[in-house]
Scaffold this motif. Structure first.
Motif, PDB file in Angstrom:
ATOM      1  N   UNK A 326     -13.197-143.647 -48.202  1.00 43.81           N
ATOM      2  CA  UNK A 326     -12.883-143.404 -46.796  1.00 43.81           C
ATOM      3  C   UNK A 326     -11.986-142.178 -46.629  1.00 43.81           C
ATOM      4  N   UNK A 327     -11.126-141.916 -47.607  1.00 45.48           N
ATOM      5  CA  UNK A 327     -10.294-140.717 -47.554  1.00 45.48           C
ATOM      6  C   UNK A 327     -11.154-139.458 -47.606  1.00 45.48           C
ATOM      7  N   UNK A 328     -12.141-139.437 -48.508  1.00 44.95           N
ATOM      8  CA  UNK A 328     -13.017-138.266 -48.635  1.00 44.95           C
ATOM      9  C   UNK A 328     -13.834-138.056 -47.368  1.00 44.95           C
ATOM     10  N   UNK A 329     -14.357-139.160 -46.818  1.00 39.10           N
ATOM     11  CA  UNK A 329     -15.108-139.050 -45.560  1.00 39.10           C
ATOM     12  C   UNK A 329     -14.190-138.570 -44.439  1.00 39.10           C
ATOM     13  N   UNK A 330     -12.975-139.127 -44.405  1.00 33.08           N
ATOM     14  CA  UNK A 330     -12.047-138.808 -43.327  1.00 33.08           C
ATOM     15  C   UNK A 330     -11.613-137.357 -43.313  1.00 33.08           C
ATOM     16  N   UNK A 331     -11.309-136.789 -44.483  1.00 37.11           N
ATOM     17  CA  UNK A 331     -10.864-135.404 -44.503  1.00 37.11           C
ATOM     18  C   UNK A 331     -12.019-134.461 -44.197  1.00 37.11           C
ATOM     19  N   UNK A 332     -13.217-134.819 -44.618  1.00 36.78           N
ATOM     20  CA  UNK A 332     -14.385-133.975 -44.277  1.00 36.78           C
ATOM     21  C   UNK A 332     -14.612-133.982 -42.771  1.00 36.78           C
ATOM     22  N   UNK A 333     -14.447-135.150 -42.157  1.00 36.61           N
ATOM     23  CA  UNK A 333     -14.613-135.279 -40.706  1.00 36.61           C
ATOM     24  C   UNK A 333     -13.481-134.555 -39.967  1.00 36.61           C
ATOM     25  N   UNK A 334     -12.254-134.680 -40.479  1.00 41.81           N
ATOM     26  CA  UNK A 334     -11.086-134.066 -39.841  1.00 41.81           C
ATOM     27  C   UNK A 334     -11.209-132.562 -39.745  1.00 41.81           C
ATOM     28  N   UNK A 335     -11.652-131.921 -40.841  1.00 40.76           N
ATOM     29  CA  UNK A 335     -11.722-130.461 -40.888  1.00 40.76           C
ATOM     30  C   UNK A 335     -13.119-129.908 -40.604  1.00 40.76           C
ATOM     31  N   UNK A 336     -14.101-130.789 -40.489  1.00 38.33           N
ATOM     32  CA  UNK A 336     -15.463-130.345 -40.209  1.00 38.33           C
ATOM     33  C   UNK A 336     -16.065-129.523 -41.337  1.00 38.33           C
ATOM     34  N   UNK A 337     -15.796-129.914 -42.586  1.00 41.47           N
ATOM     35  CA  UNK A 337     -16.280-129.145 -43.739  1.00 41.47           C
ATOM     36  C   UNK A 337     -17.528-129.764 -44.343  1.00 41.47           C
ATOM     37  N   UNK A 338     -18.171-129.009 -45.187  1.00 43.18           N
ATOM     38  CA  UNK A 338     -19.363-129.507 -45.881  1.00 43.18           C
ATOM     39  C   UNK A 338     -19.004-130.543 -46.935  1.00 43.18           C
ATOM     40  N   UNK A 339     -17.813-130.383 -47.529  1.00 44.54           N
ATOM     41  CA  UNK A 339     -17.406-131.243 -48.632  1.00 44.54           C
ATOM     42  C   UNK A 339     -15.995-131.761 -48.388  1.00 44.54           C
ATOM     43  N   UNK A 340     -15.785-133.028 -48.744  1.00 48.53           N
ATOM     44  CA  UNK A 340     -14.442-133.591 -48.766  1.00 48.53           C
ATOM     45  C   UNK A 340     -14.180-134.173 -50.149  1.00 48.53           C
ATOM     46  N   UNK A 341     -13.032-133.869 -50.736  1.00 45.56           N
ATOM     47  CA  UNK A 341     -12.666-134.408 -52.048  1.00 45.56           C
ATOM     48  C   UNK A 341     -11.340-135.143 -51.889  1.00 45.56           C
ATOM     49  N   UNK A 342     -11.206-136.306 -52.526  1.00 50.91           N
ATOM     50  CA  UNK A 342     -10.002-137.108 -52.339  1.00 50.91           C
ATOM     51  C   UNK A 342      -9.540-137.730 -53.648  1.00 50.91           C
ATOM     52  N   UNK A 343      -8.222-137.982 -53.729  1.00 52.48           N
ATOM     53  CA  UNK A 343      -7.643-138.659 -54.903  1.00 52.48           C
ATOM     54  C   UNK A 343      -6.647-139.709 -54.441  1.00 52.48           C
ATOM     55  N   UNK A 344      -6.604-140.823 -55.158  1.00 55.27           N
ATOM     56  CA  UNK A 344      -5.572-141.829 -54.971  1.00 55.27           C
ATOM     57  C   UNK A 344      -5.353-142.526 -56.304  1.00 55.27           C
ATOM     58  N   UNK A 345      -4.129-142.966 -56.566  1.00 56.86           N
ATOM     59  CA  UNK A 345      -3.891-143.582 -57.863  1.00 56.86           C
ATOM     60  C   UNK A 345      -2.426-143.843 -58.103  1.00 56.86           C
ATOM     61  N   UNK A 346      -2.096-144.123 -59.356  1.00 61.61           N
ATOM     62  CA  UNK A 346      -0.713-144.405 -59.750  1.00 61.61           C
ATOM     63  C   UNK A 346      -0.380-143.586 -60.989  1.00 61.61           C
TER      64      UNK A 346
END
Length: 403
Positions: A326-346
């Motif tokens: 959902x983070x990757x989808x969200x950032x792609x939607x937020x900026x209107x880009x072709x690609x969204x890349x996301x990271x989460x972890x510990x």
């Protein structure tokens, strides 16, 4: 003609400093056409340094030593050289007077000017201690200070010219970087080329790519370059899609392939904390493909900025495939880009949501492709974040290159 390097300094053995000196000297010897088969690191102990010099002089005609040329109390290399060669130390009057004229305190000037009898010196324009060349039984022990800038100064001021008199030929190295393959797969494609003794070829596992290293030794620089060009041509033919260049960083490759395809990217980071964006903005002109990034560290940021659902975080957690997707989808939607890349972890030092330290989830989102994957890294908190950053950039390269 063979050479060896002896690096002195307890800080090297404790891992406090990387051995940049050895890298500088290995490159120097290659340029001079002098073979080097070994270098040794030894702590700040006169007897152990002297023994290292003796052993190296038995195997090689030229021994280069770095470190231990400080003032009183830290001039161990000259003492060890005297023990190893049997040549006594004496004051070089010219150097002593020069140091006094430079307002160096007398006691320290005496220490710096105390050198093995009959040795010659090369000026150090970046520091105080000169390079010292000691001839012993038709072999040479060369003492150099530890700071890399001072070594480079001595190289420019005469050491390289001195060493070239003993070299035979010219050695040159080049590398090709390969992404998206295991080291064993790379080796399999070039196994027949690796049989050559000159030029030689080998592979190394790096963070984010496999490096193919090619080394050629010719009678001069032009012949070495020609040999490398011929080998490089054959290697490139084996990897038509996987090559990212010889001197390109991962972020430069991301920029290049996105530019070639007229695509844009945005980044949502939690565990990497902005490292991916930082790497991308190091590239001049990247604004044409990189729209922006979000560091959504807290759960509230993921929900309010990126649109991650509260239900996902409550039921699956922030360190989950569902959240990073959902983070990757969200950032792609937020900026209107072709690609969204996301990271989460510990990244540590404490666990989160009962996930092992080093756990990182990655998300990739585009119109035609959606991928999520997990990796578990070892090392420190910083090691985890840096490794994840490299892997995120490499993933972008691999996924786009194959579509």
């Amino acid at each position: 003609m063979k050479a060896e390097i002896v690096s002195t300094g307890t800080e090297l053995l404790l891992g406090k400093n990387c051995n940049e000196d050895a890298k500088i000297l290995c490159e120097l010897l290659a340029r001079c056409g002098i073979d080097i088969y070994r270098y040794t690191t030894v702590g700040d102990n006169v007897e152990r340094i002297a023994q290292s010099y003796k052993e190296a002089l038995q195997r090689a005609e030229i021994v280069l030593s770095t470190g231990g040329l400080g003032g009183t109390g830290s001039d161990l290399s000259k003492q060890a050289a005297s023990i190893a060669t049997g040549i006594p130390l004496e004051i070089d009057q010219k150097l002593y007077e020069y140091l006094l004229n430079q307002k160096v305190p007398e006691r320290i000037a005496q220490s710096f000017a105390s050198v093995p009898r009959g040795s010659s010196m090369i000026e150090n324009t970046a520091g105080v201690a000169p390079g010292i060349i000691i001839k012993a039984n038709e072999k040479y022990l060369i003492l150099l200070p530890g700071p890399p800038d001072e070594i480079r100064s001595i190289i420019r001021n005469g050491l390289e010219d001195f060493l070239k008199k003993f070299g035979s030929g010219y050695t040159k190295n080049d590398v090709i970087k390969i992404v998206g393959m295991r080291e064993s797969e790379v080796e399999d494609r070039i196994h027949d080329l690796a049989r050559s003794s000159n030029p030689t070829i080998s592979t190394f596992l790096k963070k984010g790519w496999i490096e193919i290293s090619m080394t050629a030794k010719g009678k001069d620089e032009n012949e070495s370059i020609k040999m490398l060009e011929d080998l490089k041509k054959h290697v490139l033919e084996r990897f038509p899609k996987e090559v990212i260049g010889s001197d390109e960083s991962l972020e430069h490759v991301v920029y290049r392939i996105l530019s070639e395809r007229n695509m844009t990217i945005s980044v949502a980071e939690s565990v990497t904390g902005g490292m991916i964006s930082d790497r991308l903005v190091n590239v001049s002109g990247v604004s044409s493909v990189f729209a922006g990034g979000v560091v959504a560290y807290a759960s509230e940021s993921k929900i309010k900025v990126l649109g991650v659902s509260e239900k996902t975080i409550k039921e699956k957690g922030v360190i989950s495939e569902e959240c990073v997707s959902e983070m990757a989808d969200g950032v792609r939607r937020l900026f209107g880009t072709d690609i969204g890349i996301a990271t989460t972890g510990v990244a540590g030092p404490s666990t989160v949501e009962n996930q092992p330290i080093g756990t990182v989830w990655f998300g990739f989102s585009s119109k035609n492709s959606k991928r999520n994957w997990k990796k578990i890294y070892g090392g420190s908190r910083d090691d985890v974040r840096r490794a994840a950053t490299n892997d995120a950039l490499e993933a972008v390269i691999n996924i786009i290159s194959r579509n």
